[in-house]
Write a protein that holds these residues in place. Structure first.
Motif, mmCIF file in Angstrom:
data_model
loop_
_atom_site.group_PDB
_atom_site.id
_atom_site.type_symbol
_atom_site.label_atom_id
_atom_site.label_comp_id
_atom_site.label_asym_id
_atom_site.label_seq_id
_atom_site.Cartn_x
_atom_site.Cartn_y
_atom_site.Cartn_z
ATOM 1 N N CYS A 110 -25.294 -0.460 29.108
ATOM 2 C CA CYS A 110 -24.284 -1.180 30.569
ATOM 3 C C CYS A 110 -23.780 -0.305 31.266
ATOM 4 N N SER B 127 -22.239 0.202 24.813
ATOM 5 C CA SER B 127 -23.627 -0.301 25.322
ATOM 6 C C SER B 127 -24.497 0.069 26.408
ATOM 7 N N CYS C 276 -26.385 -7.499 29.982
ATOM 8 C CA CYS C 276 -24.438 -7.174 29.891
ATOM 9 C C CYS C 276 -23.691 -8.302 30.457
ATOM 10 N N ASP D 213 -27.010 -5.095 24.120
ATOM 11 C CA ASP D 213 -26.027 -5.623 25.760
ATOM 12 C C ASP D 213 -26.885 -5.531 27.090
ATOM 13 N N ASP E 128 -27.978 0.488 35.312
ATOM 14 C CA ASP E 128 -28.968 -1.124 35.192
ATOM 15 C C ASP E 128 -29.586 -1.959 33.513
ATOM 16 N N GLY E 129 -28.667 -0.970 32.567
ATOM 17 C CA GLY E 129 -28.557 -1.500 30.994
ATOM 18 C C GLY E 129 -29.784 -1.161 29.865
#
Length: 183
Positions: free
Chosen positions: A85, A83, A146, A143, A93-94
């Motif tokens: 993340c 992902s 996260c 995600d 920070d995603g």
């Protein structure tokens, strides 16, 4: 001594509390919605690119004849990370930072697709088969908070069984699937 509370003070306090609650609940939902919109937009672009590739006549460089009807063949992902993340693909920070050289790879080039801005999803393309047996799948995995639980958005496209070497036909629009959109 009796204190009197001004109505303006009560109203102001209530507005500040409401704004704080809205920001705490609404902003994350708004960001989540923006990221979902990103996934849907990019998947639609990928599905359209795969469909155009299938129906557009191409020459086979080996035979100099018309190439057989097929979607770009193979599998590719925007990153090997699970992902965005993962700090290896972004700042933690995603959001994934777009990899500049990634878009020169064969399948992304065939699809004429790339991402120039940070994105919240890992994108994947899979294409196989020829003529009426040709299929493609484009997926977006994210995600968004996260927490290890993924949202998945997916389009699957299929060629028409009536496809012929000189007439590449598609079935109706790709099918769409959503798994845990709110994650």
């Amino acid at each position: 001594m009796l204190l009197t509370v001004q109505p303006q003070l009560i109203a102001t306090t209530a507005l500040v509390a409401a704004a704080t609650l809205t920001a705490a609940v609404g902003v994350p939902r708004l960001l989540q919605r923006q990221h979902q919109d990103e996934a849907l937009r990019e998947l639609a672009r990928l599905a359209k690119s795969a469909s155009v590739y299938y129906v557009k006549p191409k020459m086979d460089p080996k035979t100099s004849l018309r190439a057989v009807c097929a979607f770009p063949q193979g599998e590719i992902r925007t990153t090997l990370a699970k992902s965005c993340c993962d700090a290896k693909v972004g700042s933690g920070d995603g959001l994934c930072e777009p990899a500049k050289i990634e878009w020169n790879r064969t399948l992304w080039g065939a699809l004429k697709w790339k991402l120039a801005e940070p994105h919240a999803f890992v994108y994947e393309y899979k294409g196989s088969g020829e003529l009426g047996a040709a299929t493609f799948t484009v997926s977006a995995y994210g995600d968004l908070d996260c927490d290890g639980v993924y949202s998945t958005f997916r389009y699957t496209g299929r060629a028409s069984a009536q496809s012929k070497p000189d007439d590449c036909l598609l079935t109706e629009a790709p099918t769409f699937e959503v798994i845990d959109a709110g994650e």
